[in-house]
Write a protein that holds these residues in place. Sequence first.
Motif: not given
Length: 429
Positions: A403-412
């Motif tokens: 889920s953290m990886a998904a949040a970082a991907a959204a920010g990117g």
Amino acid sequence: MRRRAIAHFSSARAAITRHRQNKSSLEKVASSQSRHGLDWMNFFVADVQEGFGAFVAFYLADLKWSQGSVGEVLTIGRVASALSLIPGGALTDAVRWKRALIATGIITLAAAALILALHPTFLFVSLAETLHGVTAGIMTPAIAAISLGIVGRRAMSSRIGRNHRFNAAGNALTAAGMGALATYVGKSMIFFAAAALTLPALLALSFIRRDEIDHDRARNAGKDQEGRPALQGFTALLKNRQLLWFTCGAILFQLADASMLALAVEDVGRAGSTQSSLIASAMIVAPQLVVAMLAPWVGYLSELWGRKPLLLASFAVQIIRAVLFGFIDSTTLLVAVQLLDGISGAVRSVLTTVIVADVTTGTGRFNIARGAVGLVIAISASVSTIAFGFVAQALGHWAAFLSMAAAAAAGGLVIWFLFDETKPAEYID
């Protein structure tokens, strides 16, 4: 073939030498006295600040405080720090005595450390945490303002890189030193040492020459037609789309980052290894060493390549780190994965200040904008701890890390599609 390889090697070495010389010329703006004073002030202020962080919880737990009481006083400190960021930025923009702001903050930190060491009751510890939080919220923008006021926009990125190099080195060395003090002398010595370290911090501050700090440049003010400082209203910040998109990206990055180390360290603790304490310490200290090495180069490369490529790289590193934490079981390998935090941390710590300076050029509101970004980042960190804690409890740590990886991907994606390069073609100073 061999001659061609030698030629390529010589060309690469010449390019590296040239980049080192260019980087050095950007760092050597202003007098050596002010530069070195700013360097070592960052080092010793980090020393003092490190005495508060995780060591407060460690100290209070040893005094048999309940987990709830420890959480309450730490929350008080975090809230005080977050709420002081915008007023602290506004105050820094308004006053000319930036060095006095930092000196007041350093002295207040010494008082807070002594309170913790001498009178660790709930009321007094709450007071100490409040003092620590408020002064941190004021000193952070003041240090950035002095940096900008001394070196100007052209050398700001390299200067901020140096600030974070010394800050990270101070954090790493103090974490190790205070851990040794707590083990072999006494846990209250952590805070006596923090109070003592305010003296060299004040001495380093005194070396920064007041006449080299340009007040208008320190708040990123423009000039009107008659050459007088021109300030824009606060609404200009709300209408600044680049500032808003960058802030959205920073929120998502912090949402992914804030609880990642805590969950990873929890996994280490549950493993029950005899070396779990050593591994947990390494996971904290190792990224700081990476930041100390990389931060000045991040500042320089942001001038060479621009801000956006490095910013996107930090999101990519964060995604990789989260995925690896989700699937690696070896506690030793977790330390290697945590080194990635040093890479993304170096980029984020330097570029946050540099990009805010870019997008507020000519407004005179640099420090309050930096405080506002810091406030929403702090809120995002608090949400991260709660949200991903629930995810980990309900679905498992691997689900939380993904889920953290998904949040970082959204920010990117926000940065990729909506945020433009902010490095100016030409600096106003």
